[in-house]
Design a protein around this motif. Structure first.
Motif, PDB file in Angstrom:
ATOM      1  N   GLY A  88       0.819  -1.213   0.000  1.00 28.63           N
ATOM      2  CA  GLY A  88       0.000   0.000   0.000  1.00 28.63           C
ATOM      3  C   GLY A  88       0.850   1.259   0.000  1.00 28.63           C
ATOM      4  O   GLY A  88       0.359   2.353   0.254  1.00 28.63           O
TER       5      GLY A  88
ATOM      6  N   GLY B 195      -0.091   4.466  -1.962  1.00 26.93           N
ATOM      7  CA  GLY B 195      -1.097   5.280  -1.286  1.00 26.93           C
ATOM      8  C   GLY B 195      -0.482   6.072  -0.146  1.00 26.93           C
ATOM      9  O   GLY B 195      -0.793   7.257   0.043  1.00 26.93           O
TER      10      GLY B 195
ATOM     11  N   LEU C   5      -8.893   8.860  -1.408  1.00 31.42           N
ATOM     12  CA  LEU C   5      -7.749   9.113  -0.540  1.00 31.42           C
ATOM     13  C   LEU C   5      -7.181  10.514  -0.754  1.00 31.42           C
ATOM     14  O   LEU C   5      -6.941  11.258   0.210  1.00 31.42           O
ATOM     15  CB  LEU C   5      -6.666   8.065  -0.811  1.00 31.42           C
ATOM     16  CG  LEU C   5      -5.349   8.229  -0.058  1.00 31.42           C
ATOM     17  CD1 LEU C   5      -5.574   8.153   1.441  1.00 31.42           C
ATOM     18  CD2 LEU C   5      -4.344   7.179  -0.510  1.00 31.42           C
TER      19      LEU C   5
ATOM     20  N   ILE D 240      -4.424   3.104   5.313  1.00 32.08           N
ATOM     21  CA  ILE D 240      -4.032   2.596   3.987  1.00 32.08           C
ATOM     22  C   ILE D 240      -3.352   1.235   4.126  1.00 32.08           C
ATOM     23  O   ILE D 240      -3.633   0.299   3.359  1.00 32.08           O
ATOM     24  CB  ILE D 240      -3.090   3.596   3.295  1.00 32.08           C
ATOM     25  CG1 ILE D 240      -3.850   4.865   2.912  1.00 32.08           C
ATOM     26  CG2 ILE D 240      -2.458   2.975   2.049  1.00 32.08           C
ATOM     27  CD1 ILE D 240      -2.938   6.008   2.520  1.00 32.08           C
TER      28      ILE D 240
ATOM     29  N   TRP E 173     -13.133   7.414   3.852  1.00 32.44           N
ATOM     30  CA  TRP E 173     -12.031   8.168   4.463  1.00 32.44           C
ATOM     31  C   TRP E 173     -12.566   9.312   5.320  1.00 32.44           C
ATOM     32  O   TRP E 173     -11.913   9.724   6.284  1.00 32.44           O
ATOM     33  CB  TRP E 173     -11.101   8.704   3.376  1.00 32.44           C
ATOM     34  CG  TRP E 173     -10.574   7.639   2.467  1.00 32.44           C
ATOM     35  CD1 TRP E 173     -11.026   7.323   1.218  1.00 32.44           C
ATOM     36  CD2 TRP E 173      -9.509   6.721   2.741  1.00 32.44           C
ATOM     37  NE1 TRP E 173     -10.312   6.277   0.692  1.00 32.44           N
ATOM     38  CE2 TRP E 173      -9.368   5.890   1.614  1.00 32.44           C
ATOM     39  CE3 TRP E 173      -8.654   6.531   3.825  1.00 32.44           C
ATOM     40  CZ2 TRP E 173      -8.416   4.889   1.531  1.00 32.44           C
ATOM     41  CZ3 TRP E 173      -7.703   5.528   3.758  1.00 32.44           C
ATOM     42  CH2 TRP E 173      -7.590   4.719   2.625  1.00 32.44           C
TER      43      TRP E 173
END
Length: 467
Positions: A93, A96, A141, A191, A435
């Motif tokens: 991840g 991200g 995100l 994340i 989020w």
């Protein structure tokens, strides 16, 4: 009666589709003319002039906007992303996480949330999709991480709050640093957890050499953080002076350093096979000629013009909002509300619940600067009477403004993300919603743990001998 007319006029104008600045100014002027017959239009103009000219801190806003414009155009975002990917991209991840890290770094050099989303999102969302991430994951995100632009100092929204309440802008910047880093850390942890569940990919570690190289290349933008925050925290410069230095530095790094715009665009610092002494002499002459040429260069002038437009738009909103706040104050509305709430016996924690509800509702319909300038004069005296630190109140308001950037119909980050992804607003809202829950949880934490915001300013005060 006066307060009722003022707010009815304001909401009527907004429902008619008027720009928020015009609605604020028109409702204030009509209220003054009808309920203060001894006040002339000339005195109203004087009030608007006094509202802005008496707040030295507001001078920092156009400077920070100009520095943000140069850095957004000058390729700093791309270099920060390369450094972030080299740093954490190898973790599952990690792309991200690198996007969040890049947003945090760019937030610290721009002070603007939509600018952070536009600069970082336009590069990383497409990169995340190519790497195997769902587009909705990347879009949601970045829309949320971009809100760090108004929490991590230097922040334009914090400057507006400081001007509205006359608290120290430097202390606001200090108070925002730990919450900003904490919010970025929370997003990164989320994340990592999501990446483990969804089995999202990681990038191969590029090696220490690449990490160092990207760090050195990105240092041109990162040094702005050191210059601005170091000078403010060290007591060397005020936020306004630091902003002026930031604007000059951003211009030099974009035109002379990175050479992404201006007369030296695409001119290498050293040509292949060129001797170092020859390169030094050539660059010295080119830089000396480039500085005067950049004054008439179309790209540089376009950046300055865009920054001037944004500054004028924001300062026009601020001037009208301050006129609105003047009407509120002259009619004693904040004091009356404060006395009523104190008479109710509402505890500080209960008042903060009311504050968050009001600000979250206002964030759906109004621009952050206007909300702060209208609400701060009302909430500030109540908070001080209940023993709530004004700096803590300011951070609570800023975090609420972050959430307002993600709630329709006026969530600016949603529109910017929709433009980047060529998707509908409804799709972006659904992508950002998971989020957004983290931001709401973070708001509760910031509201009821004041030391998260107050630790750094209090600690620096102790170091400087104020406590």
């Amino acid at each position: 009666m006066t307060a009722a007319v003022l707010f009815i006029l304001l909401f009527t104008c907004m429902l008619m589709g008027m720009p928020i600045a015009v609605a604020l100014g028109l409702s204030s002027i009509v209220t003054i003319l009808f309920f203060a017959p001894d006040t002339s239009l000339a005195s109203i103009a004087l009030k608007m002039f006094e509202a802005t000219s008496s707040h030295y801190t507001l001078l920092a806003i156009p400077f920070f906007i100009l520095s943000s414009a140069f850095l957004s155009t000058g390729g700093v975002a791309r270099r920060l992303i390369d450094f972030a990917v080299s740093s954490v991209g190898h973790i599952r991840g990690g792309l991200g996480m690198a996007s969040v890290m890049a947003c945090m770094l760019f937030a610290a050099v721009s002070g603007s949330s939509p600018a952070t989303v536009a600069a970082i999102g336009s590069i990383v969302i497409a990169g995340m999709v190519r790497a195997g991430y769902p587009q909705s994951f990347g879009a949601g995100l970045i829309a949320n991480a971009g809100t760090l632009g108004i929490l991590i100092p230097p922040s334009i929204v914090m400057l507006v709050y400081a001007a509205a309440t006359e608290v120290s802008a430097a202390r606001m910047f200090m108070a925002g640093l730990i919450p900003g880093l904490m919010m970025g850390g929370i997003l990164m942890i989320a994340i990592y957890i999501a990446a483990r569940i969804k089995k999202l990919p990681s990038q191969p570690f590029p090696g220490v050499k690449t990490l160092v190289k990207t760090g050195v290349v990105a240092m041109g933008g990162l040094m702005l953080i050191v210059i601005v925050l170091g000078s403010i925290y060290g007591g060397v410069a005020s936020p306004t002076e630091a902003a002026a230095v930031a604007a000059v530095y951003a211009y030099l790094i974009a035109v002379i350093g990175y050479r992404d715009i201006g007369p030296l665009k695409n001119v290498a610092w050293r040509n292949q096979g060129e001797a170092i002494p020859s390169a030094v002499i050539r660059n010295t002459l080119q830089c000396a000629l480039a500085l005067p040429k950049s004054v008439v260069n179309q790209e540089v002038r376009h950046v300055v013009l865009d920054a001037a437009k944004v500054s004028l738009m924001l300062l026009f909103i601020i001037a009208n909002a301050m006129l609105f706040a003047h009407v509120l104050t002259s009619e004693g509305i904040p004091q009356a509300i404060a006395a009523t709430i104190v008479d109710w016996g509402l505890p500080a924690w209960g008042f903060l619940i009311v504050v968050n509800i009001l600000l979250l509702m206002a964030g759906n319909f109004m621009e952050p600067s206007a909300i702060l300038l209208i609400m701060a004069p009302i909430l500030f005296p109540i908070a001080t009477q209940l023993g709530i630190d004004p700096i803590h109140l300011g951070i609570i308001m800023v975090v609420n403004m972050e959430i307002g950037m993600l709630t329709p119909p006026v969530g600016l980050n949603l529109f910017v993300t929709a433009g980047i992804t060529n998707r509908s607003i409804g799709w972006v809202i659904r992508a950002a919603l998971p989020w957004l829950g983290l931001l709401l949880g973070f708001l509760i934490l910031i509201t009821y743990v004041p030391q998260i915001s107050l630790f750094l300013p209090e600690y620096i005060d102790k170091l400087q001998g104020y406590n």
